[in-house]
Design an enzyme around this catalytic site. Sequence first.
Site, PDB file in Angstrom:
ATOM      1  N   ASP A 132      -0.992  -3.334   6.977  1.00  0.00           N
ATOM      2  CA  ASP A 132      -0.396  -4.637   6.679  1.00  0.00           C
ATOM      3  C   ASP A 132      -1.456  -5.736   6.766  1.00  0.00           C
ATOM      4  O   ASP A 132      -2.483  -5.575   7.444  1.00  0.00           O
ATOM      5  CB  ASP A 132       0.724  -4.957   7.673  1.00  0.00           C
ATOM      6  CG  ASP A 132       1.880  -3.973   7.556  1.00  0.00           C
ATOM      7  OD1 ASP A 132       2.027  -3.361   6.481  1.00  0.00           O
ATOM      8  OD2 ASP A 132       2.604  -3.814   8.553  1.00  0.00           O
TER       9      ASP A 132
HETATM   10  N1  URA Z   1       2.650   0.554  10.618  1.00  0.00           N
HETATM   11  C1  URA Z   1       2.916  -0.741  10.388  1.00  0.00           C
HETATM   12  O1  URA Z   1       4.016  -1.215  10.674  1.00  0.00           O
HETATM   13  N2  URA Z   1       1.953  -1.507   9.835  1.00  0.00           N
HETATM   14  C2  URA Z   1       0.720  -1.052   9.537  1.00  0.00           C
HETATM   15  O2  URA Z   1      -0.130  -1.803   9.062  1.00  0.00           O
HETATM   16  C3  URA Z   1       0.442   0.309   9.784  1.00  0.00           C
HETATM   17  C4  URA Z   1       1.422   1.093  10.330  1.00  0.00           C
END
Ligand code: URA
Length: 244
Positions: free
Chosen positions: A103
């Site tokens: 993310d």
């Molecule tokens: N899980 C998440 O919620 N976000 C990420 O960036 C990676 C794994």
Amino acid sequence: MRIAQILFSQGFGNRRVCAGLLQLGLVRVGGRVVEDPHEEFETAGLVFEVEGRPWAYHAQALLMLHKPAGYECSQKPRHHPSILSLLPPPLRTRGVQPVGRLDEDTTGLLLLTDDGALIHRLTSPKHHVPKVYEVGCKHPVDDSQLARLRAGVVLDDDPAPVRAAAAERTGECALSLTLTEGKYHQVKRMLAAVGNRVETLHRSRFGGLLLPTGLAPGQWCWLDDGSRAAVSATGAIAAPAIPG
Ligand code: URA
């Protein structure tokens, strides 16, 4: 391999651009200007210079980036710059892509490659490559949350429960979580399912590879052959050497 083909394969532009770099005397091998596009070189261990910048030949690109917060893993980012903007242009030209996504606000270990088969293998749920996340939570982490994460929680898009391969408290409001799949927002959704909330998220390990402490946010490094083997390992841990 011919030098013109080497430049093209390493992402220095189309054939016309590569021929132009040679014609202008901007390419050196072993300190010598190479102008003949047909001159052949052994590619194993080859380091050449383009406009004074050294570049090591890699038949296929595999690298590790310490992803900073505030970057999107998409090629066409919507609200923040793309992580690809942190890489030199030849890597982007040769089609390097992230292996899965983190993310925008997640930091840590991100692999990138131009090897489509490797991306498929490493992101396939069948292969169970473990990824370790260091999670900072809004609320204290208790034993019942850890037990539920290990036993499996149901997310809204699939009735089959998702389990953490490991979940260990690392602080009052912090835990380390090992996952072997890569569902959308998986860590955030799993923590929400047990009544907590993710405030910070950092990936510290992918397969058998650890994010090296010497690799600062925004920096990247090539993975050598040993690290390549460790990428898809499920147990052994290795941290790549950071050049320089
Ligand atoms: N899980 C998440 O919620 N976000 C990420 O960036 C990676 C794994």
